[in-house]
Design an enzyme around this catalytic site. Structure first.
Site: not given
Ligand code: NAD
Ligand code: DAU
Length: 350
Positions: A13, A38, A102, A132-134, A157, A161, A187, A196, A288
């Site tokens: 993403f 993946t 990973t 991540t902020d987590e 997770y 991180k 995001n 998500k 959760r």
């Molecule tokens: P995502 O799950 O959409 O994408 C992860 C990508 O990594 C995928 O393309 C997957 O194929 C690849 N991948 C997974 N395991 C791998 C491996 N062993 N070798 C090579 N490639 C591999 O994740 P995202 O939401 O785009 O997040 C990207 C990064 O940003 C992550 O490091 C995540 O921790 C961080 N992040 C995400 C968010 C969020 O809200 N999504 C917020 C803050 C930080």
């Molecule tokens: O804060 C940054 C993080 O945000 C990233 O590092 C992670 O990669 C990303 O997945 C995200 O984590 P969250 O756990 O906050 O995101 P998620 O979308 O899974 O959930 C957001 C909130 O919504 C959380 O409080 C859980 C809740 N939720 C989530 C799902 C999937 C629900 O209530 N129902 C659901 O089905």
């Protein structure tokens, strides 16, 4: 200056947004997208730039040291932007070891490969780790995460991180590798995988499926449009201070239940449904385990030192995101066919 940047996780993403941006904005850079593809990686996400002459794709797993060393040598990598990760909290609760392999071991393998290939001459090389902020844990109803907030991860997770962040800093302190880390809030946007919250709700509203809200729905997240995260990564990569950490956030907190209500309202309008139709799908489900109550980023440092602030309001971003999913239902159907159904049934069956 010419650079050859290895972007890991560039088929996911956020990574695909970063790759699309860098390939278009810097025609004199070579962008090498390394991804294991993946369930979360999708080459469809790169369609807009796949024919660009400065774009290269390598299918490889970051836990495979010899494959990673080979990619560094083959492309003469000058810099790394590391996003590859297992990224979904719920999956980390079912399969924590995947996250250790990973996120922890894969990151150390990449650090080792960079150290080996750059051979101690680190001045013109940067290892940028996207985190991540987590890692900071959970806030109560008040306060914000700053760059000096202590780490206090709760899920497998966030623990993985946090561990990877520590390893990246240790390579700076021990070996002098030039690193920078950013920790971003939640995001949302186009190409977001529908496990998500936001894309899952959009997908379920389109299909008239139950909208599963965990616990009492009062958990709070700080949402940022993915384009603004990619802008911040670009800025930090080029102007961030070596060894520093930057928090990135949207100044945009929402309780989950309020956000789901807003999505229902916007989607009823866009789908031409009577107001109130979609909100009838809201279903409270089992919480959760270890659920963090609230995340909120103080992004003052990034704003004051590097001049970044979000460019897209939540109203604009959410509307554009819904429009993207409505116009890209083939993408949505493709990623929700097959293994997604098995995951969904297992995650939401109780
Ligand atoms: P995502 O799950 O959409 O994408 C992860 C990508 O990594 C995928 O393309 C997957 O194929 C690849 N991948 C997974 N395991 C791998 C491996 N062993 N070798 C090579 N490639 C591999 O994740 P995202 O939401 O785009 O997040 C990207 C990064 O940003 C992550 O490091 C995540 O921790 C961080 N992040 C995400 C968010 C969020 O809200 N999504 C917020 C803050 C930080
Ligand atoms: O804060 C940054 C993080 O945000 C990233 O590092 C992670 O990669 C990303 O997945 C995200 O984590 P969250 O756990 O906050 O995101 P998620 O979308 O899974 O959930 C957001 C909130 O919504 C959380 O409080 C859980 C809740 N939720 C989530 C799902 C999937 C629900 O209530 N129902 C659901 O089905």
């Amino acid at each position: 200056m010419m650079k050859t940047i290895l972007v890991t996780g560039g088929a996911g993403f956020i990574g695909s947004e970063v790759v699309r941006k860098l390939v278009s904005k810097y025609p004199n850079y070579k962008i090498v997208n390394l991804d294991a593809l993946t369930y979360a990686g999708n080459l469809e996400n790169l369609k807009p730039i796949e024919g660009a002459t400065n774009y290269f794709f390598e299918k490889a797993d970051i836990t495979d040291a010899s494959a990673i060393n080979h990619v560094f040598e083959k492309h003469q990598i000058s810099d790394v932007i590391h996003l590859a990760a297992e990224s979904h909290v719920d999956r980390s609760i079912s399969n924590p070891l995947d996250f250790v392999y990973t996120n922890v071991i894969g990151t150390v393998i990449l650090l080792e490969a960079a150290k080996k290939y750059w051979k101690g001459n680190y001045q013109n090389h940067l290892f940028y780790h996207v985190s991540t902020d987590e890692v900071y844990g959970s806030l109560g109803t008040e306060g914000f995460f700053t760059e000096t907030t202590n780490y206090d991860p709760h899920s497998p997770y966030s623990a993985s991180k946090a561990s990877s962040d520590h390893f990246v800093r240790s390579y700076h302190d021990t070996y002098g590798l030039q690193v920078v880390i950013s920790n971003c809030s939640n995001n949302y946007g186009p190409y977001h995988f529908p496990e998500k919250l936001i894309p899952l709700m959009i997908h379920n509203i389109i299909n008239n499926k139950a909208l599963p809200v965990y616990g009492n729905g009062k958990y709070t997240r700080d949402w940022l449009y993915v384009i603004d995260h990619a802008r911040a990564i670009d800025l930090i990569f080029h102007t961030g201070k070596i060894g520093d950490t930057y928090n990135i956030g949207g100044f945009n907190e929402w309780q989950n239940i309020d956000l789901v209500h807003l999505l229902c309202k916007l989607m009823d309008e866009k789908l031409g449904r009577e107001t109130g139709t979609s909100q009838q799908l809201i279903t409270y489900v089992k919480d959760r385990p270890g659920h963090d109550l609230r995340y909120a980023i103080d992004a003052t440092k990034l704003n004051k030192e590097l001049g970044w602030s979000p460019s897209v309001t939540f109203e604009e971003g959410l509307s554009a995101t819904i429009d993207w999913f409505l116009s890209n239902q083939t993408w949505l159907n493709n990623v929700t066919s097959g293994a997604y159904a098995t995951y969904y049934d297992k995650q939401y069956s109780h």
